[in-house]
Design an enzyme around this catalytic site. Structure first.
Site, PDB file in Angstrom:
ATOM      1  N   ASN A   9       0.874  -1.179   0.000  1.00  0.00           N
ATOM      2  CA  ASN A   9       0.000   0.000   0.000  1.00  0.00           C
ATOM      3  C   ASN A   9       0.911   1.229   0.000  1.00  0.00           C
ATOM      4  O   ASN A   9       1.522   1.547   1.013  1.00  0.00           O
ATOM      5  CB  ASN A   9      -0.882  -0.051   1.256  1.00  0.00           C
ATOM      6  CG  ASN A   9      -1.699   1.216   1.444  1.00  0.00           C
ATOM      7  OD1 ASN A   9      -1.747   2.071   0.560  1.00  0.00           O
ATOM      8  ND2 ASN A   9      -2.337   1.331   2.595  1.00  0.00           N
ATOM      9  N   LYS A  11       0.175   4.270  -0.244  1.00  0.00           N
ATOM     10  CA  LYS A  11      -0.446   5.454   0.389  1.00  0.00           C
ATOM     11  C   LYS A  11      -0.189   6.710  -0.462  1.00  0.00           C
ATOM     12  O   LYS A  11      -0.150   6.621  -1.676  1.00  0.00           O
ATOM     13  CB  LYS A  11       0.067   5.605   1.827  1.00  0.00           C
ATOM     14  CG  LYS A  11      -0.128   4.314   2.630  1.00  0.00           C
ATOM     15  CD  LYS A  11       0.036   4.489   4.099  1.00  0.00           C
ATOM     16  CE  LYS A  11      -0.198   3.151   4.793  1.00  0.00           C
ATOM     17  NZ  LYS A  11      -0.160   3.217   6.237  1.00  0.00           N
ATOM     18  N   HIS A  95      -9.640   1.154   4.580  1.00  0.00           N
ATOM     19  CA  HIS A  95      -8.385   1.260   5.324  1.00  0.00           C
ATOM     20  C   HIS A  95      -8.602   2.153   6.550  1.00  0.00           C
ATOM     21  O   HIS A  95      -9.374   3.109   6.485  1.00  0.00           O
ATOM     22  CB  HIS A  95      -7.296   1.842   4.419  1.00  0.00           C
ATOM     23  CG  HIS A  95      -5.943   1.775   5.044  1.00  0.00           C
ATOM     24  ND1 HIS A  95      -5.523   2.711   5.964  1.00  0.00           N
ATOM     25  CD2 HIS A  95      -4.940   0.878   4.918  1.00  0.00           C
ATOM     26  CE1 HIS A  95      -4.301   2.381   6.365  1.00  0.00           C
ATOM     27  NE2 HIS A  95      -3.928   1.275   5.750  1.00  0.00           N
ATOM     28  N   GLY A 173       2.142   1.960  10.865  1.00  0.00           N
ATOM     29  CA  GLY A 173       3.099   3.061  10.767  1.00  0.00           C
ATOM     30  C   GLY A 173       3.774   3.403  12.080  1.00  0.00           C
ATOM     31  O   GLY A 173       4.424   4.436  12.205  1.00  0.00           O
TER      32      GLY A 173
END
Ligand code: PGA
Length: 249
Positions: A9, A11, A95, A173
């Site tokens: 992903n 982002k 998400h 994260g």
């Protein structure tokens, strides 16, 4: 046997030049991998370019979100058909960043999920509890609601095609990964719930990915767990070397 999925992903990272560099390097590094599905989910602005580069490779492409309407006056939105049109195979839905920053709910997840399937996209539906919910022992309750409401009214025949990503919000994260045992506990809970809802046939084939600070150093241990069928990788997918190591765990 469930074929493992390793999905990146990206982002809101990678401008055109950076995306071309990343995908070109990755394509070479993973070219011999056959026994796993490799997916990258770049930003909308580079989907087309990335798709061009991975043509005829073993990498598939997904988007990070989608709207549920087919077309119309919905400024700023992208429809499932538009994604399909440029060769997208997958789409991430719900998400936690979309839930937290953009007001995504189980209801919008449900609409997006149905619209994605209608256009032939394979959805990767994300669920996960916050730290506060975990500390209050609400993890299973929260996950059950997200799965139940997110999948509401979905045709039974589509269920086996579903991909679910369990991503504890506190692990995204943050560098803080759930232990393999913690993750397995929730994955098993999700699979048992799916079994009760849709039967053993479907629950046995649905892939449940883990996401949240997946790195080359922890992927093997996570993948050794019975109900973990892959990873949804953020930060570590932005570098070809680290993502290729994850793919080849
Ligand atoms: P992370 O992100 O790997 O950077 O924790 C995972 C995700 O948000 O899908």
């Amino acid at each position: 046997m469930r074929k493992p999925i390793l999905a990146g992903n990206w982002k809101m990272y990678k401008k055109v030049g950076e995306a071309i560099k990343l995908i070109s390097e990755l394509k070479i590094k993973v070219q011999d991998v056959k026994d796993r599905e490799i997916i990258v989910c770049p930003a909308y602005t580079v989907l087309n370019k990335v798709k061009e580069i991975i043509k005829d490779s073993n990498i598939k492409i997904g988007a990070q979100d989608v709207y549920w309407e087919e077309k119309g006056a919905f400024t700023g939105e992208i429809s499932p058909d538009m994604l399909k049109d440029i060769g997208c195979d997958y789409v991430i839905i719900g998400h936690s960043e979309r839930r937290h920053y953009f007001g995504e709910t189980d209801d919008t997840v449900n609409r997006k999920l149905k619209a994605a399937f209608n256009s032939g996209l394979l959805p990767i539906v994300c669920v996960g509890e916050t730290l506060r919910e975990r500390e209050q022992n609400l993890t299973f309750k929260v996950i059950e609601k997200q799965v139940h409401d997110g999948l509401k009214g979905l045709e039974d025949a589509l269920i086996p095609k579903l991909i679910i990503a369990y991503e504890p919000v506190w692990a995204i994260g943050t560098g803080k990964t759930a232990t393999p045992e913690e993750a397995q506990e929730v994955h098993k809970f999700i699979r048992d719930f799916l079994k009760r809802m849709y039967g053993e046939g479907s629950s046995n084939v649905i892939r449940i990915l883990y996401g949240g600070s997946v790195k080359p150093e922890n992927i093997s241990q996570l993948m050794s767990q019975e109900d973990i069928d892959g990873g949804l990788v953020g930060g570590a997918s932005l570098d070809a070397e680290s993502f290729s190591k994850i793919v080849k765990y």
